[in-house]
Structure formats: structure tokens, C-alpha cells
Design a protein around this motif. Structure first.
Motif, mmCIF file in Angstrom:
data_model
loop_
_atom_site.group_PDB
_atom_site.id
_atom_site.type_symbol
_atom_site.label_atom_id
_atom_site.label_comp_id
_atom_site.label_asym_id
_atom_site.label_seq_id
_atom_site.Cartn_x
_atom_site.Cartn_y
_atom_site.Cartn_z
ATOM 1 N N LYS A 13 0.807 -1.223 0.000
ATOM 2 C CA LYS A 13 0.000 0.000 0.000
ATOM 3 C C LYS A 13 0.844 1.280 0.000
ATOM 4 C CE LYS A 13 -4.020 -0.151 0.412
ATOM 5 N NZ LYS A 13 -4.770 -0.419 1.646
ATOM 6 N N ALA A 14 2.125 1.192 -0.323
ATOM 7 C CA ALA A 14 2.947 2.403 -0.432
ATOM 8 C C ALA A 14 2.600 3.095 -1.751
ATOM 9 C CB ALA A 14 4.431 2.062 -0.386
ATOM 10 N N PRO A 15 2.019 4.285 -1.731
ATOM 11 C CA PRO A 15 1.701 4.963 -2.996
ATOM 12 C C PRO A 15 2.980 5.220 -3.800
ATOM 13 C CG PRO A 15 0.566 6.002 -1.138
ATOM 14 C CD PRO A 15 1.578 5.060 -0.561
ATOM 15 N N HIS A 16 2.870 5.160 -5.112
ATOM 16 C CA HIS A 16 4.033 5.406 -5.962
ATOM 17 C C HIS A 16 3.584 5.754 -7.378
ATOM 18 C CE1 HIS A 16 3.139 1.069 -6.128
ATOM 19 N NE2 HIS A 16 3.571 1.095 -7.385
ATOM 20 N N TRP A 17 4.477 6.400 -8.102
ATOM 21 C CA TRP A 17 4.288 6.604 -9.532
ATOM 22 C C TRP A 17 5.630 6.364 -10.216
ATOM 23 C CZ3 TRP A 17 6.663 10.544 -12.444
ATOM 24 C CH2 TRP A 17 7.282 11.576 -11.706
ATOM 25 N N VAL A 18 5.589 6.072 -11.519
ATOM 26 C CA VAL A 18 6.785 5.616 -12.216
ATOM 27 C C VAL A 18 6.960 6.390 -13.513
ATOM 28 C CG1 VAL A 18 7.990 3.627 -13.202
ATOM 29 C CG2 VAL A 18 6.394 3.297 -11.284
ATOM 30 N N LYS A 19 8.204 6.820 -13.764
ATOM 31 C CA LYS A 19 8.557 7.398 -15.070
ATOM 32 C C LYS A 19 9.643 6.553 -15.697
ATOM 33 C CE LYS A 19 9.895 11.482 -17.649
ATOM 34 N NZ LYS A 19 10.163 12.940 -17.647
ATOM 35 N N ASN A 20 9.378 6.132 -16.928
ATOM 36 C CA ASN A 20 10.341 5.319 -17.648
ATOM 37 C C ASN A 20 11.505 6.177 -18.133
ATOM 38 O OD1 ASN A 20 10.555 2.518 -18.446
ATOM 39 N ND2 ASN A 20 10.643 3.274 -20.544
ATOM 40 N N GLY A 21 12.669 5.560 -18.279
ATOM 41 C CA GLY A 21 13.838 6.252 -18.789
ATOM 42 C C GLY A 21 13.783 6.451 -20.297
ATOM 43 N N PRO A 22 14.917 6.785 -20.916
ATOM 44 C CA PRO A 22 14.934 7.128 -22.345
ATOM 45 C C PRO A 22 14.945 5.927 -23.279
ATOM 46 C CG PRO A 22 17.120 7.388 -21.419
ATOM 47 C CD PRO A 22 16.221 7.050 -20.270
ATOM 48 N N GLU A 23 14.906 4.709 -22.742
ATOM 49 C CA GLU A 23 14.900 3.511 -23.570
ATOM 50 C C GLU A 23 13.707 2.634 -23.193
ATOM 51 O OE1 GLU A 23 18.592 1.645 -22.738
ATOM 52 O OE2 GLU A 23 19.806 3.168 -23.768
ATOM 53 N N VAL A 24 13.420 1.653 -24.039
ATOM 54 C CA VAL A 24 12.384 0.664 -23.715
ATOM 55 C C VAL A 24 12.739 -0.018 -22.397
ATOM 56 C CG1 VAL A 24 11.424 -1.568 -24.396
ATOM 57 C CG2 VAL A 24 11.667 0.257 -26.098
ATOM 58 N N SER A 25 11.727 -0.218 -21.564
ATOM 59 C CA SER A 25 11.924 -0.837 -20.248
ATOM 60 C C SER A 25 11.151 -2.144 -20.156
ATOM 61 C CB SER A 25 11.462 0.115 -19.142
ATOM 62 O OG SER A 25 11.380 -0.545 -17.898
ATOM 63 N N ILE A 26 11.792 -3.145 -19.571
ATOM 64 C CA ILE A 26 11.118 -4.387 -19.196
ATOM 65 C C ILE A 26 11.407 -4.645 -17.723
ATOM 66 C CG2 ILE A 26 10.904 -6.874 -19.561
ATOM 67 C CD1 ILE A 26 11.819 -6.473 -22.420
ATOM 68 N N SER A 27 10.365 -4.877 -16.943
ATOM 69 C CA SER A 27 10.499 -5.125 -15.505
ATOM 70 C C SER A 27 9.637 -6.306 -15.115
ATOM 71 C CB SER A 27 10.062 -3.899 -14.685
ATOM 72 O OG SER A 27 10.680 -2.718 -15.131
ATOM 73 N N LEU A 28 10.141 -7.118 -14.219
ATOM 74 C CA LEU A 28 9.387 -8.237 -13.643
ATOM 75 C C LEU A 28 9.036 -7.899 -12.204
ATOM 76 C CD1 LEU A 28 8.349 -11.200 -13.487
ATOM 77 C CD2 LEU A 28 10.688 -11.841 -12.821
ATOM 78 N N SER A 29 7.750 -7.946 -11.895
ATOM 79 C CA SER A 29 7.282 -7.696 -10.539
ATOM 80 C C SER A 29 6.855 -9.017 -9.917
ATOM 81 C CB SER A 29 6.103 -6.716 -10.561
ATOM 82 O OG SER A 29 5.579 -6.511 -9.273
ATOM 83 N N VAL A 30 7.513 -9.406 -8.827
ATOM 84 C CA VAL A 30 7.147 -10.631 -8.103
ATOM 85 C C VAL A 30 6.471 -10.197 -6.809
ATOM 86 C CG1 VAL A 30 8.946 -12.005 -9.178
ATOM 87 C CG2 VAL A 30 9.453 -10.853 -7.041
ATOM 88 N N THR A 31 5.289 -10.718 -6.553
ATOM 89 C CA THR A 31 4.480 -10.235 -5.439
ATOM 90 C C THR A 31 3.962 -11.382 -4.591
ATOM 91 O OG1 THR A 31 2.301 -10.260 -6.516
ATOM 92 C CG2 THR A 31 3.715 -8.360 -6.968
ATOM 93 N N TRP A 32 3.643 -11.039 -3.353
ATOM 94 C CA TRP A 32 3.041 -12.007 -2.436
ATOM 95 C C TRP A 32 2.222 -11.242 -1.400
ATOM 96 C CZ3 TRP A 32 7.992 -10.343 -2.552
ATOM 97 C CH2 TRP A 32 8.532 -9.790 -1.373
#
Length: 285
Positions: free
Chosen positions: A212-231
Motif C-alpha cells: 500500500k505504499a503509494p508510488h508513480w513511475v517514469k520510464n527512462g529514455p529507452e524501452v523498459s522491461i520489468s518483472l514484478s514478483v508479489t506475495w
């Protein structure tokens, strides 16, 4: 390729921060074939419609879900043209594919020795992959899971805010979210900015994001791929139940206090909501 994925120093850092503090750690998942762009486009074409999402990337930090502009592209085309489609896409619950289930399990298994002693068994294990065009924005929001976001390609900056600051997200929003009545996106005010911690990750780095930590994201100058692992944890479920119980108390004209952060268990409200939910279920039958 996933043995010894997290160096000892990374696990030590996570152990010190978990579960309430965001932190940056290293990882060794770069170059995994299942997380290459072509593999992800193929996966996107096999997932159910409710397990994929894609939006245009040129959005403000705060936006009402109803105002999010629609993309003319399908999910597969969005991913295959991500370098020029000016979009971001997310593949949800990738463990529906057995290959990705194995990958997710191997990653989370290496985090379990840190997680279990603090918050107990890792529950509802899920994986998400984010594919983003250069400069795209993921708006201000929160999530109900413990989350480690592993950066695989490109870079992104996540600005993370305290999870238990009622000034950033009204308690009524938390309550409505857990009742399925509010989208994950949160109202944004420019004065919130000073409370955030901007954390940039490059390939080979990961971020732990508290529940529940609020956040926002800005991508850098290249294509981004990220894997989010959650529990999820029993504590996170108790927090959700306490929020729902608070909603009922407000209906009685009361002004309940927000659930307390870990290690407080919020046990009374949690058990109260579960008992009422069970009673209602029995009456329904």
C-alpha cells in the motif's frame, strides 16, 4: 539461470528494510529468455483478456481511470512496437503459463528466508511483467501486495511515498479499494511531491515496495522491461480486513482510526470483519 539470483548483500539489505521500508537491491536475472521482448509478446497473445492491460504512456502523474486514453493497438502489437508505440503494457498473473510459474517460484523461493521470519508464509504468489515505451508514465497508485520489481532492460524511476500517511490517500479510499469500489489510481496533488523518495533502477537492480505504499513511475529514455514478483502475508490480509471493518463503522456514524503498520496485527478489526463476512455468507445460503 535463477540459482543464487540475489547476492548475499542484496538479501541483507532487504532483511533490514522488510516489510515497511522501500529499498534497492541487486539481482542476476538479466538475459532470461522468457523475459525477452519476443517471448513476452508471445505470452501476451495467450493470456486471458483480464490478464493484460495496455495504455498510452503520455499521462499525468494523477489521472482518473475514466480519463485514461484508449490505445488503438492490441496488446501483442503494443509490445512488438513498444519502442515507438508510446505506451506501457502489463502482463498480469504470468504464472498462468507453467514456464513462468516455475520462474516465479524460483525467484520467490530465494526471498522466502528473508520474508517468512518477519511476516510469515508467502501467500498468493503472483508475477507481473511491465513493458514500457521511453518516457512513459505509470500514474500515482498503490497495490495490496508486497512487491519486488526487478529491472531487466532500460531504466525507470519510481517515486515511493509512505504507506501509512493518510494525507496521501484518504482512509475512505483504502476502504473502498478493499471492497472493490475504488481503482488502484489515487488522486494526486503537487504538494505530495516533497514526501516521495525517487529511486532509479537500471538492469540488474530491483526495488522492494511495501504494501500500500503509494508510488508513480517514469520510464527512462529507452524501452523498459520489468518483472514484478508479489506475495501477500497474513498481515496484509488483516490490514485489508481492518479497512473493510472501518467502512462498516463509518456506516454507523463512527470515525475509526486507520489500521496500524506492521508489526501491529490489527487483530480485533480483522477478526470482526471476518466474523461478519462469515455470518453474511451463512445467511445468504
Amino acid at each position: 539461470m535463477t540459482s543464487d539470483l540475489f547476492p548475499a548483500a542484496a538479501l541483507a539489505t532487504l532483511k533490514q528494510a522488510y516489510p515497511n521500508t522501500p529499498c534497492r537491491i541487486g539481482h542476476g536475472l538479466i538475459g532470461h529468455p522468457l523475459l525477452a521482448l519476443d517471448s513476452l509478446a508471445e505470452l501476451a497473445g495467450t493470456l486471458p483478456a483480464d490478464s493484460v492491460e495496455h495504455n498510452l504512456g503520455a499521462m499525468p502523474i494523477g489521472i482518473d481511470p475514466q480519463d485514461i486514453p484508449a490505445s488503438d493497438l492490441g496488446i501483442v502489437e503494443t509490445i512488438r512496437t513498444i519502442d515507438e508505440s508510446k505506451s506501457w503494457a502489463v502482463l498480469k498473473r504470468i504464472e498462468q503459463d507453467p514456464r513462468y510459474a516455475e520462474l516465479l517460484g524460483s525467484v520467490l523461493a530465494q526471498l522466502e528466508p528473508v520474508v517468512r521470519p518477519r511476516t510469515g508464509p508467502m501467500l498468493e504468489l503472483e508475477g507481473f511483467v511491465f513493458i514500457s515505451s521511453p518516457g512513459s508514465i505509470t500514474p500515482f497508485h498503490f497495490d495490496p501486495e508486497h512487491n519486488v520489481l526487478l529491472q531487466l532492460r532500460g531504466s525507470k524511476t519510481m517515486t515511493v511515498f509512505p504507506a501509512h500517511d493518510d494525507r496521501l490517500a484518504d482512509p475512505r479510499i483504502h476502504e473502498a479499494f478493499h471492497l472493490g469500489q475504488h481503482h488502484r489510481n489515487l488522486p494526486w496533488q503537487d504538494e505530495f511531491g516533497a514526501a516521495g523518495q525517487a529511486m532509479t533502477i537500471e538492469p540488474g537492480e530491483a526495488l522492494y515496495v511495501p504494501v500500500k505504499a503509494p508510488h508513480w513511475v517514469k520510464n527512462g529514455p529507452e524501452v523498459s522491461i520489468s518483472l514484478s514478483v508479489t506475495w501477500r502475508s497474513e498481515w496484509s490480509f488483516a490490514e485489508a480486513d481492518a479497512r473493510a471493518f472501518n467502512h462498516m463503522l463509518r456506516g454507523l456514524g463512527l470515525s475509526p482510526a486507520s489500521p496500524a503498520p506492521f508489526p501491529n496485527r490489527n487483530l480485533a478489526k480483522s477478526l470482526g470483519h471476518r466474523a461478519i463476512r462469515k455470518l453474511r455468507g451463512g445467511l445468504g445460503r
